[in-house]
Design an enzyme around this catalytic site. Structure first.
Site: not given
Ligand SMILES: NS(=O)(=O)c1ccc(C(=O)NCC(=O)NCCc2c[nH]cn2)cc1
Ligand SMILES: [Cu+2]
Ligand SMILES: [Zn+2]
Length: 257
Positions: A200, A95, A107, A65, A120, A97
């Site tokens: 999250t 990592h 996010e 993910h 993050h 998003h």
């Protein structure tokens, strides 16, 4: 999770509350939309100090993910100090998003606006807890630094990371990734917003002291395409792995600028 919860259709953020009730019942869920007018300047906030040692970087992994770089957190080589926290938090991993198009992917939002991606950097309270798993269940256990990626000039520090993606194209693959200095991914100014929040992604634990940097770093559209070339479970392109903003429920977001 064995089957990561982004890739199964209908198993995204809107269904997480079925297995993780805190998603709906929690009082400090993340991310949030940072409405700058409603934040409070707090002159008592110390400057954020991020001291990273490239010798602590270990591997890069596609965990189904996100793309994640893990660090050796057995000693205080790479740490976060200052800001709202007392003590020292040890860097465990970072990592990203991102979205399926440049117009979304971050996010946290700022006054309702999304960025193309969000980095993050995940740290845990090594003065109070034995390891990241024990820290992750405590209200002051984790400190995550969020850095926005804004579409602009290609980012050479990011390119070093993207060049390693060929070896982790498929889900649940990992490769060595040594001597990477995460400070090359930080903007020159470390002004931040801070608030009490959560992970999250499942298990959405309410253990994160968030530090969202005001200044984004740049990423080019071409570089964003390289993020989208990574694969989710069942060969689906890894993208839109961001959770939408959650209710503030009375929380105050403070800023140091
Ligand atoms: N986005 S975020 O709020 O910064 C964040 C979200 C989750 C975690 C975490 O530590 N989550 C448990 C875990 O063990 N994560 C391993 C990776 C994984 C989970 N499922 C498959 N791979 C850390 C930071
Ligand atoms: Cu997972
Ligand atoms: Zn994250």
């Amino acid at each position: 999770q064995s089957v990561c919860l982004w890739s199964v259709p209908g198993a995204g953020p809107s269904s997480w509350h079925q297995s993780f009730p805190v998603a709906k019942d929690g009082s400090r869920q993340s991310p949030v939309d940072i409405r700058n007018e409603e934040t409070e300047r707090d002159p008592t906030l110390q400057p954020l100090v991020l001291k990273y040692d490239p010798r602590s970087s270990k591997t890069i992994a596609n965990n189904g993910h996100s793309i994640q770089v893990d660090f050796d957190d057995t000693t205080d080589q790479s740490v976060l100090k200052g800001g709202p926290v007392t003590g020292s938090y040890r860097l465990r991993q970072f990592h990203f998003h991102w979205g399926s198009c440049d117009g979304r992917g971050s996010e946290h939002l700022v006054d309702g606006a999304s960025f193309a991606a969000e980095l993050h950097l995940v740290h845990w309270n090594s003065e109070k807890y034995a390891d990241v798993a024990n820290a992750a269940i405590e209200p002051d256990g984790l400190a995550v630094v969020g850095v926005f990626l804004k579409i602009g000039a290609a980012n050479p520090a990011l390119q070093k990371l993207l060049d390693a993606f060929d070896s982790v194209q498929k889900e649940n693959t990992k490769a060595d990734f040594k001597n990477f200095d995460p400070s090359t991914l930080l903007p020159p100014c470390l002004d931040f917003w801070t608030y009490l929040g959560s992970l999250t992604t499942p298990p959405l634990l309410e253990s994160v002291i968030w530090h969202v940097l005001k200044e984004p770093i740049t990423v080019s559209s071409g570089q964003m395409e390289q993020f989208r070339s990574l694969k989710f479970t069942a060969n689906k392109p890894m993208q839109d792995n961001f959770r939408p903003p959650q209710p503030l429920k009375g929380r105050k977001v403070r800023r140091n600028f």
